[in-house]
Design a protein around this motif. Sequence first.
Motif, PDB file in Angstrom:
ATOM      1  N   UNK A 138       0.832  -1.213   0.034  1.00  0.00           N
ATOM      2  CA  UNK A 138      -0.028  -0.056  -0.013  1.00  0.00           C
ATOM      3  C   UNK A 138       0.742   1.195  -0.166  1.00  0.00           C
ATOM      4  N   UNK A 139       1.928   1.359   0.702  1.00  0.00           N
ATOM      5  CA  UNK A 139       2.906   2.351   0.443  1.00  0.00           C
ATOM      6  C   UNK A 139       3.400   2.756  -0.733  1.00  0.00           C
ATOM      7  N   UNK A 140       3.725   1.718  -1.394  1.00  0.00           N
ATOM      8  CA  UNK A 140       4.037   1.739  -2.699  1.00  0.00           C
ATOM      9  C   UNK A 140       2.959   2.366  -3.978  1.00  0.00           C
ATOM     10  N   UNK A 141       1.921   2.002  -3.616  1.00  0.00           N
ATOM     11  CA  UNK A 141       0.764   2.576  -4.326  1.00  0.00           C
ATOM     12  C   UNK A 141       0.482   4.063  -3.941  1.00  0.00           C
ATOM     13  N   UNK A 142       0.599   4.304  -2.501  1.00  0.00           N
ATOM     14  CA  UNK A 142       0.518   5.587  -2.117  1.00  0.00           C
ATOM     15  C   UNK A 142       1.478   6.530  -2.762  1.00  0.00           C
ATOM     16  N   UNK A 143       2.905   6.043  -2.781  1.00  0.00           N
ATOM     17  CA  UNK A 143       3.954   6.910  -3.031  1.00  0.00           C
ATOM     18  C   UNK A 143       3.709   6.981  -4.811  1.00  0.00           C
ATOM     19  N   UNK A 144       3.091   6.222  -5.345  1.00  0.00           N
ATOM     20  CA  UNK A 144       2.899   6.541  -6.868  1.00  0.00           C
ATOM     21  C   UNK A 144       1.652   7.491  -7.199  1.00  0.00           C
ATOM     22  N   UNK A 145       0.797   7.428  -6.396  1.00  0.00           N
ATOM     23  CA  UNK A 145      -0.279   8.399  -6.157  1.00  0.00           C
ATOM     24  C   UNK A 145       0.196   9.777  -5.911  1.00  0.00           C
ATOM     25  N   UNK A 146       1.086   9.820  -4.998  1.00  0.00           N
ATOM     26  CA  UNK A 146       1.640  10.975  -4.438  1.00  0.00           C
ATOM     27  C   UNK A 146       2.403  11.696  -5.594  1.00  0.00           C
ATOM     28  N   UNK A 147       3.083  10.958  -6.700  1.00  0.00           N
ATOM     29  CA  UNK A 147       3.817  11.639  -7.678  1.00  0.00           C
ATOM     30  C   UNK A 147       2.754  11.644  -8.884  1.00  0.00           C
ATOM     31  N   UNK A 148       1.559  11.591  -8.863  1.00  0.00           N
ATOM     32  CA  UNK A 148       0.593  11.929  -9.816  1.00  0.00           C
ATOM     33  C   UNK A 148       0.145  10.917 -10.789  1.00  0.00           C
ATOM     34  N   UNK A 149       0.428   9.625 -10.229  1.00  0.00           N
ATOM     35  CA  UNK A 149       0.174   8.253 -11.147  1.00  0.00           C
ATOM     36  C   UNK A 149      -1.350   7.873 -10.350  1.00  0.00           C
ATOM     37  N   UNK A 150      -1.902   6.765 -11.207  1.00  0.00           N
ATOM     38  CA  UNK A 150      -3.101   6.160 -10.746  1.00  0.00           C
ATOM     39  C   UNK A 150      -2.983   4.884 -10.750  1.00  0.00           C
ATOM     40  N   UNK A 151      -2.021   4.091 -10.082  1.00  0.00           N
ATOM     41  CA  UNK A 151      -1.807   2.465 -10.332  1.00  0.00           C
ATOM     42  C   UNK A 151      -2.864   1.748 -10.154  1.00  0.00           C
TER      43      UNK A 151
ATOM     44  N   UNK B  91      -2.847  -1.429  -9.186  1.00  0.00           N
ATOM     45  CA  UNK B  91      -2.492  -2.224  -8.075  1.00  0.00           C
ATOM     46  C   UNK B  91      -1.081  -2.009  -7.940  1.00  0.00           C
ATOM     47  N   UNK B  92      -0.593  -2.865  -6.890  1.00  0.00           N
ATOM     48  CA  UNK B  92       0.755  -2.971  -6.165  1.00  0.00           C
ATOM     49  C   UNK B  92       2.024  -3.100  -7.462  1.00  0.00           C
ATOM     50  N   UNK B  93       1.433  -3.975  -8.545  1.00  0.00           N
ATOM     51  CA  UNK B  93       2.372  -4.548  -9.692  1.00  0.00           C
ATOM     52  C   UNK B  93       2.482  -3.203 -10.402  1.00  0.00           C
ATOM     53  N   UNK B  94       1.573  -2.384 -10.560  1.00  0.00           N
ATOM     54  CA  UNK B  94       1.569  -1.409 -11.590  1.00  0.00           C
ATOM     55  C   UNK B  94       2.443  -0.256 -10.733  1.00  0.00           C
ATOM     56  N   UNK B  95       2.259   0.041  -9.366  1.00  0.00           N
ATOM     57  CA  UNK B  95       3.008   1.071  -8.679  1.00  0.00           C
ATOM     58  C   UNK B  95       4.595   0.634  -8.474  1.00  0.00           C
ATOM     59  N   UNK B  96       4.789  -0.615  -8.641  1.00  0.00           N
ATOM     60  CA  UNK B  96       6.189  -1.241  -8.601  1.00  0.00           C
ATOM     61  C   UNK B  96       6.740  -0.914  -9.626  1.00  0.00           C
ATOM     62  N   UNK B  97       6.143  -0.991 -10.931  1.00  0.00           N
ATOM     63  CA  UNK B  97       6.989  -0.587 -11.881  1.00  0.00           C
ATOM     64  C   UNK B  97       7.121   0.858 -12.321  1.00  0.00           C
ATOM     65  N   UNK B  98       5.998   1.619 -11.885  1.00  0.00           N
ATOM     66  CA  UNK B  98       6.330   3.123 -11.924  1.00  0.00           C
ATOM     67  C   UNK B  98       7.436   3.579 -11.018  1.00  0.00           C
ATOM     68  N   UNK B  99       7.496   2.794  -9.907  1.00  0.00           N
ATOM     69  CA  UNK B  99       8.865   3.261  -8.979  1.00  0.00           C
ATOM     70  C   UNK B  99      10.003   2.881  -9.674  1.00  0.00           C
ATOM     71  N   UNK B 100      10.023   1.807 -10.311  1.00  0.00           N
ATOM     72  CA  UNK B 100      11.206   1.340 -11.069  1.00  0.00           C
ATOM     73  C   UNK B 100      11.526   2.102 -12.153  1.00  0.00           C
ATOM     74  N   UNK B 101      10.728   2.647 -12.840  1.00  0.00           N
ATOM     75  CA  UNK B 101      10.936   3.603 -13.874  1.00  0.00           C
ATOM     76  C   UNK B 101      11.419   5.073 -13.335  1.00  0.00           C
ATOM     77  N   UNK B 102      10.897   5.439 -12.286  1.00  0.00           N
ATOM     78  CA  UNK B 102      11.238   6.556 -11.795  1.00  0.00           C
ATOM     79  C   UNK B 102      12.545   6.563 -11.183  1.00  0.00           C
TER      80      UNK B 102
END
Length: 163
Positions: A127-140, A142-153
Amino acid sequence: MAATPTFPSSTILALDLGTTTGWALRGQDGLITSGTVSLRPGRYDGGGMRYLRFTNWLTEIDRLSGPVEAIWFEEVRRHAGTDAAHVYGGLMATLTAWAELRGVPYEGVPVGTIKRHATGKGNAPKQAMIDAARARGFSPADDNEADAIAILLWAIETKGGLA
């Protein structure tokens, strides 16, 4: 292994490998898109079909958004179960073979490195990974998409770990 990815100025792909694979892509125009792709086998699929579908998906991403110039993926060292480990290993083998055939550099990023960069904690929950992606303006989704966004960033902001 292919050469370590340098920080290209065009299309880069980040992946969270699994039955539901999260992906994030920075296109040549600098825009970031992300999502998930289901690699769950169908009822009548043979054991290798998920890997063939993954190969076809990679080829389609490369064709439509590419050429992909570098790939970063979540490097998992411990799995919850044997099946997850087998799926991850098969997907990683498929990814690295696909990249080697095309001369695309790729590199795994440790889970703790990704979580620390996104949240400040190397053992952050999903959930923290999802929240971090949302804080950066993304709408993942699930956690899989949030993790991929985090890797890219992480790859963009650290120039693939070189900054």
